[in-house]
Write an enzyme that holds these catalytic residues in place. Structure first.
Site, short mmCIF file in Angstrom:
data_model
loop_
_atom_site.label_atom_id
_atom_site.label_comp_id
_atom_site.label_asym_id
_atom_site.label_seq_id
_atom_site.Cartn_x
_atom_site.Cartn_y
_atom_site.Cartn_z
N TYR A 166 0.83 -1.21 0.00
CA TYR A 166 0.00 0.00 0.00
C TYR A 166 0.87 1.27 0.00
O TYR A 166 0.63 2.21 -0.75
CB TYR A 166 -0.89 -0.07 1.24
CG TYR A 166 -1.91 1.01 1.41
CD1 TYR A 166 -3.07 1.03 0.64
CD2 TYR A 166 -1.75 2.00 2.38
CE1 TYR A 166 -4.03 2.01 0.82
CE2 TYR A 166 -2.70 2.98 2.57
CZ TYR A 166 -3.84 2.98 1.79
OH TYR A 166 -4.79 3.96 1.98
N LYS A 170 1.05 4.10 -2.83
CA LYS A 170 0.62 5.46 -2.50
C LYS A 170 1.71 6.48 -2.80
O LYS A 170 1.43 7.59 -3.25
CB LYS A 170 0.18 5.54 -1.05
CG LYS A 170 -1.14 4.80 -0.77
CD LYS A 170 -2.25 5.26 -1.70
CE LYS A 170 -3.64 4.96 -1.19
NZ LYS A 170 -4.67 5.33 -2.20
N1 LIG Z 1 -9.96 6.32 5.12
C1 LIG Z 1 -8.75 6.78 5.33
O1 LIG Z 1 -8.39 7.23 6.43
C2 LIG Z 1 -7.75 6.76 4.22
C3 LIG Z 1 -6.42 7.10 4.54
C4 LIG Z 1 -5.50 7.15 3.53
C5 LIG Z 1 -5.88 6.87 2.24
N2 LIG Z 1 -7.16 6.50 1.97
C6 LIG Z 1 -7.50 6.21 0.58
O2 LIG Z 1 -8.71 6.83 0.24
C7 LIG Z 1 -9.33 6.09 -0.81
C8 LIG Z 1 -10.78 5.80 -0.45
O3 LIG Z 1 -10.82 4.92 0.64
P1 LIG Z 1 -11.99 4.86 1.73
O4 LIG Z 1 -11.33 5.06 3.02
O5 LIG Z 1 -13.10 5.73 1.33
O6 LIG Z 1 -12.37 3.31 1.65
P2 LIG Z 1 -13.74 2.53 1.29
O7 LIG Z 1 -13.43 1.09 1.39
O8 LIG Z 1 -14.86 3.08 2.09
O9 LIG Z 1 -14.00 2.95 -0.22
C9 LIG Z 1 -13.20 2.46 -1.27
C10 LIG Z 1 -14.12 2.04 -2.39
O10 LIG Z 1 -13.31 1.60 -3.48
C11 LIG Z 1 -13.97 0.52 -4.09
N3 LIG Z 1 -13.01 -0.28 -4.85
C12 LIG Z 1 -12.09 -1.14 -4.39
N4 LIG Z 1 -11.39 -1.67 -5.41
C13 LIG Z 1 -11.89 -1.12 -6.53
C14 LIG Z 1 -11.56 -1.23 -7.90
N5 LIG Z 1 -10.58 -2.04 -8.33
N6 LIG Z 1 -12.28 -0.51 -8.79
C15 LIG Z 1 -13.29 0.30 -8.40
N7 LIG Z 1 -13.63 0.44 -7.11
C16 LIG Z 1 -12.93 -0.24 -6.19
C17 LIG Z 1 -14.60 -0.26 -2.96
O11 LIG Z 1 -15.67 -1.08 -3.42
C18 LIG Z 1 -15.04 0.86 -2.02
O12 LIG Z 1 -16.39 1.20 -2.22
C19 LIG Z 1 -8.48 4.85 -1.00
O13 LIG Z 1 -7.59 5.06 -2.09
C20 LIG Z 1 -7.71 4.75 0.28
O14 LIG Z 1 -6.52 4.04 0.13
C21 LIG Z 1 -8.10 6.45 2.93
#
Ligand SMILES: NC(=O)c1ccc[n+]([C@@H]2O[C@H](COP(=O)([O-])OP(=O)(O)OC[C@H]3O[C@@H](n4cnc5c(N)ncnc54)[C@H](O)[C@@H]3O)[C@@H](O)[C@H]2O)c1
Length: 301
Positions: A166, A170
């Site tokens: 990851y 990133k």
């Molecule tokens: N939540 C946090 O604190 C946090 C921190 C750092 C980075 N992020 C990043 O933010 C982004 C959103 O994450 P989130 O926290 O909302 O998570 P989440 O799991 O709520 O949402 C992610 C969505 O992506 C979809 N998904 C997964 N693989 C996929 C693919 N191959 N094609 C299309 N859709 C796909 C999932 O079905 C899900 O609905 C991600 O890139 C995550 O790595 C989140």
């Protein structure tokens, strides 16, 4: 204070069925954008899938008076990346905004991480964002306008135990966004990165006592970065729980005994304090901007 509108703008948001992506898609649509809601409806680790996750968000947007279309193919292949952008072109006639947000987790310590888990996470986050960005870039270049946002993470920027795949993906996205920004500059295309911190399915073990850490608290910065008004580009931001900040890679002035010299290992050791001194760091516009810095350290400037 003039309101920021997305009227007549077309946005593609990947992973918009849940969490942060849903918050972005909903708010973009509320402010007038036509939105392609991509989501594979996958499990947290990328397994499985359901078209209903993207469809539900698209329906909610339409029910609220907005315009949206669902795309449920998993991001990660050239065909899916091109496909989500082409759906925007077919359905809404253009693409102005891309938020690369889809993400999965397969955490394991380095020693225990199967190569398959490394590849899968890089495919979704890094290759997936590349394929979407490449197709969108061509369309944006033609119209002389575009706004791209990539999603990094503190894990990538600073490192995190158990997240070799990851974190690599990133930080890779920071490099990808920088190149989009540099290559897009003369075509009216900007590119930035957001490293969010929000309570979603990916971070559900965050204690409630920490505060809301809601996706809706990240959306204002993400939306500003993809607005017409925002001309910032080639930058990285972080946000969480009502806090916003810029993150950057800087280079320190460094040390040189003279340009063209061949110092010994011992000389380097004896000058490590100067080499490590971060005072007077610079944030460079591109890789070539390091050359004047080297000249200056070597006393030629
Ligand atoms: N939540 C946090 O604190 C946090 C921190 C750092 C980075 N992020 C990043 O933010 C982004 C959103 O994450 P989130 O926290 O909302 O998570 P989440 O799991 O709520 O949402 C992610 C969505 O992506 C979809 N998904 C997964 N693989 C996929 C693919 N191959 N094609 C299309 N859709 C796909 C999932 O079905 C899900 O609905 C991600 O890139 C995550 O790595 C989140």
């Amino acid at each position: 204070m003039a309101e920021i509108s997305f009227q007549d703008r077309v946005a593609v948001v990947t992973g918009a069925g849940r969490g942060l992506g849903k918050a972005y898609a909903t708010e973009l649509a509320r402010r007038g954008a036509k939105v392609v809601v991509n989501d594979a409806g996958a499990e947290q680790d990328g397994r499985g899938g359901s078209a209903s996750v993207a469809e539900l968000v698209a329906k909610e947007i339409v029910a609220a008076g907005g315009e949206a279309v669902a795309h449920s193919e998993p991001i990660g292949t050239p065909a899916a990346g091109a496909g989500v952008v082409e759906l925007a072109l077919e359905h809404f006639g253009k693409v102005d905004i891309v938020i690369n947000n889809a993400g999965v987790l397969r955490d394991k310590s380095l020693a225990k991480m199967p190569a398959e888990d490394f590849d899968l996470v890089l495919d979704v986050h890094l290759a997936g964002s590349f394929h979407v960005a490449q197709r969108a870039f061509a369309a944006m270049k033609e119209q002389g306008y575009g706004r791209m946002l990539f999603t990094a993470s503190g894990a990538g920027l600073f490192g995190n135990f158990g997240q070799a795949n990851y974190s690599a993906a990133k930080m890779g996205l920071v490099g990808l966004s920088s190149v989009v920004a540099i290559e897009g500059a003369r075509h009216g295309i900007t590119s930035n990165v957001i490293a969010p911190l929000a309570r979603t399915r990916l971070t559900e073990d965050m204690p409630e006592s920490m505060g809301p850490y809601a996706p809706e608290q990240i959306a204002p910065l993400s939306l500003y970065l993809v607005s017409e008004e925002c001309t910032a580009t080639h930058e990285v931001y972080t946000a969480g729980n009502g806090w916003f900040a810029q993150v950057f890679v800087g280079v320190a002035p460094g040390w040189s005994p003279g340009l063209g010299s061949y110092p010994s290992v011992e000389e380097v050791r004896d000058n490590m304090a100067a080499i490590r001194n971060q005072d007077g760091y610079q944030v460079l516009t591109d890789a070539a901007a390091i050359l004047p810095l080297i000249e200056r350290a070597g006393g030629r400037d």
